[in-house]
Design a protein around this motif. Structure first.
Motif, PDB file in Angstrom:
ATOM      1  N   ALA A 104       0.837  -1.204   0.000  1.00 36.39           N
ATOM      2  CA  ALA A 104       0.000   0.000   0.000  1.00 36.39           C
ATOM      3  C   ALA A 104       0.869   1.250   0.000  1.00 36.39           C
ATOM      4  CB  ALA A 104      -0.902   0.006   1.235  1.00 36.39           C
ATOM      5  N   ILE A 105       0.377   2.278  -0.665  1.00 33.03           N
ATOM      6  CA  ILE A 105       1.038   3.586  -0.687  1.00 33.03           C
ATOM      7  C   ILE A 105      -0.003   4.624  -0.326  1.00 33.03           C
ATOM      8  CG2 ILE A 105       2.159   5.335  -2.119  1.00 33.03           C
ATOM      9  CD1 ILE A 105       3.233   3.074  -3.852  1.00 33.03           C
ATOM     10  N   GLU A 106       0.372   5.523   0.570  1.00 31.33           N
ATOM     11  CA  GLU A 106      -0.485   6.656   0.920  1.00 31.33           C
ATOM     12  C   GLU A 106       0.315   7.929   0.680  1.00 31.33           C
ATOM     13  OE1 GLU A 106      -3.605   6.679   1.699  1.00 31.33           O
ATOM     14  OE2 GLU A 106      -3.946   4.569   2.147  1.00 31.33           O
ATOM     15  N   ILE A 107      -0.293   8.917   0.056  1.00 25.78           N
ATOM     16  CA  ILE A 107       0.331  10.216  -0.158  1.00 25.78           C
ATOM     17  C   ILE A 107      -0.482  11.236   0.624  1.00 25.78           C
ATOM     18  CG2 ILE A 107       0.954  11.988  -1.842  1.00 25.78           C
ATOM     19  CD1 ILE A 107       1.170   9.678  -3.891  1.00 25.78           C
ATOM     20  N   VAL A 108       0.203  11.943   1.521  1.00 27.25           N
ATOM     21  CA  VAL A 108      -0.460  12.929   2.360  1.00 27.25           C
ATOM     22  C   VAL A 108       0.201  14.277   2.107  1.00 27.25           C
ATOM     23  CG1 VAL A 108      -1.111  13.578   4.714  1.00 27.25           C
ATOM     24  CG2 VAL A 108      -0.851  11.153   4.122  1.00 27.25           C
ATOM     25  N   THR A 109      -0.611  15.277   1.783  1.00 28.36           N
ATOM     26  CA  THR A 109      -0.087  16.616   1.529  1.00 28.36           C
ATOM     27  C   THR A 109      -0.540  17.557   2.628  1.00 28.36           C
ATOM     28  OG1 THR A 109      -1.992  17.134   0.158  1.00 28.36           O
ATOM     29  CG2 THR A 109      -0.039  16.345  -0.968  1.00 28.36           C
ATOM     30  N   GLY A 110       0.358  18.455   3.033  1.00 27.13           N
ATOM     31  CA  GLY A 110       0.011  19.481   3.995  1.00 27.13           C
ATOM     32  C   GLY A 110      -0.845  20.549   3.338  1.00 27.13           C
ATOM     33  N   SER A 111      -1.398  21.441   4.149  1.00 32.09           N
ATOM     34  CA  SER A 111      -2.333  22.450   3.634  1.00 32.09           C
ATOM     35  C   SER A 111      -1.702  23.357   2.581  1.00 32.09           C
ATOM     36  CB  SER A 111      -2.896  23.279   4.785  1.00 32.09           C
ATOM     37  OG  SER A 111      -1.843  23.906   5.506  1.00 32.09           O
ATOM     38  N   MET A 112      -0.468  23.798   2.790  1.00 37.26           N
ATOM     39  CA  MET A 112       0.208  24.640   1.784  1.00 37.26           C
ATOM     40  C   MET A 112       0.603  23.819   0.563  1.00 37.26           C
ATOM     41  SD  MET A 112       2.559  27.032   4.260  1.00 37.26           S
ATOM     42  CE  MET A 112       3.556  27.591   2.917  1.00 37.26           C
ATOM     43  N   ALA A 113       1.073  22.607   0.784  1.00 37.63           N
ATOM     44  CA  ALA A 113       1.476  21.753  -0.329  1.00 37.63           C
ATOM     45  C   ALA A 113       0.277  21.379  -1.194  1.00 37.63           C
ATOM     46  CB  ALA A 113       2.163  20.489   0.196  1.00 37.63           C
ATOM     47  N   ALA A 114      -0.886  21.207  -0.565  1.00 34.90           N
ATOM     48  CA  ALA A 114      -2.092  20.803  -1.302  1.00 34.90           C
ATOM     49  C   ALA A 114      -2.539  21.847  -2.310  1.00 34.90           C
ATOM     50  CB  ALA A 114      -3.221  20.493  -0.319  1.00 34.90           C
ATOM     51  N   ARG A 115      -2.097  23.079  -2.131  1.00 35.38           N
ATOM     52  CA  ARG A 115      -2.445  24.115  -3.104  1.00 35.38           C
ATOM     53  C   ARG A 115      -1.733  23.880  -4.428  1.00 35.38           C
ATOM     54  NH1 ARG A 115      -1.250  28.637   1.225  1.00 35.38           N
ATOM     55  NH2 ARG A 115      -3.005  28.232   2.597  1.00 35.38           N
ATOM     56  N   ARG A 116      -0.622  23.108  -4.373  1.00 32.10           N
ATOM     57  CA  ARG A 116       0.194  22.881  -5.567  1.00 32.10           C
ATOM     58  C   ARG A 116       0.138  21.455  -6.075  1.00 32.10           C
ATOM     59  NH1 ARG A 116       5.762  25.317  -4.651  1.00 32.10           N
ATOM     60  NH2 ARG A 116       5.908  24.872  -6.856  1.00 32.10           N
ATOM     61  N   VAL A 117      -0.065  20.498  -5.179  1.00 28.05           N
ATOM     62  CA  VAL A 117      -0.151  19.087  -5.585  1.00 28.05           C
ATOM     63  C   VAL A 117      -1.321  18.440  -4.869  1.00 28.05           C
ATOM     64  CG1 VAL A 117       2.314  18.846  -6.068  1.00 28.05           C
ATOM     65  CG2 VAL A 117       1.440  18.307  -3.799  1.00 28.05           C
ATOM     66  N   SER A 118      -1.814  17.355  -5.422  1.00 29.85           N
ATOM     67  CA  SER A 118      -2.960  16.662  -4.844  1.00 29.85           C
ATOM     68  C   SER A 118      -2.543  15.323  -4.269  1.00 29.85           C
ATOM     69  CB  SER A 118      -4.015  16.433  -5.938  1.00 29.85           C
ATOM     70  OG  SER A 118      -5.053  15.628  -5.458  1.00 29.85           O
ATOM     71  N   ASP A 119      -3.227  14.881  -3.222  1.00 28.47           N
ATOM     72  CA  ASP A 119      -2.988  13.547  -2.685  1.00 28.47           C
ATOM     73  C   ASP A 119      -4.074  12.589  -3.176  1.00 28.47           C
ATOM     74  OD1 ASP A 119      -5.049  14.453  -1.110  1.00 28.47           O
ATOM     75  OD2 ASP A 119      -4.007  14.190   0.784  1.00 28.47           O
ATOM     76  N   ARG A 120      -4.793  12.982  -4.169  1.00 23.95           N
ATOM     77  CA  ARG A 120      -5.831  12.136  -4.777  1.00 23.95           C
ATOM     78  C   ARG A 120      -5.270  11.480  -6.020  1.00 23.95           C
ATOM     79  NH1 ARG A 120      -8.420  12.073  -0.461  1.00 23.95           N
ATOM     80  NH2 ARG A 120      -9.540  13.923   0.110  1.00 23.95           N
ATOM     81  N   SER A 121      -5.674  10.246  -6.272  1.00 27.66           N
ATOM     82  CA  SER A 121      -5.189   9.591  -7.488  1.00 27.66           C
ATOM     83  C   SER A 121      -6.226   9.696  -8.578  1.00 27.66           C
ATOM     84  CB  SER A 121      -4.876   8.139  -7.203  1.00 27.66           C
ATOM     85  OG  SER A 121      -5.989   7.476  -6.682  1.00 27.66           O
TER      86      SER A 121
END
Length: 91
Positions: A74-91
């Motif tokens: 399993a792989i999980e990608i978690v983005t912080g609030s500032m990082a989420a503005r630039r990249v997504s943790d959704r596939s």
């Protein structure tokens, strides 16, 4: 930018694999301006475990965590609030 927490020595990867991961993290940080971290090990409980690991790291708002549970495949990608503005943790 100070280096983010990297692949811990206790992770079940070889020194060569660790060096390759570290190089990829450094390149991603240079290209994006974000922090990247990798967790290789058990994720008891799946995504909630990855979110706890992310929250406990340095600068979680700016960090993207790639958590890999080898046994569970399993792989999980978690983005912080500032990082989420630039990249997504959704596939």
């Amino acid at each position: 930018m100070a280096p983010a927490a990297r692949v811990p020595p206790s992770s079940p990867v070889s020194a060569e694999q660790r060096a390759s991961i570290e190089a990829a993290l450094a390149a991603a940080e240079r290209a994006s301006g974000l922090r990247f971290a990798v967790h290789v090990g058990p994720l008891e409980g799946g995504r909630p475990a990855a979110e706890r690991i992310h929250a406990a790291g340095e600068e979680p708002a700016r960090t993207v965590l790639v958590a890999v549970d080898l046994k569970a495949r399993a792989i999980e990608i978690v983005t912080g609030s500032m990082a989420a503005r630039r990249v997504s943790d959704r596939s």
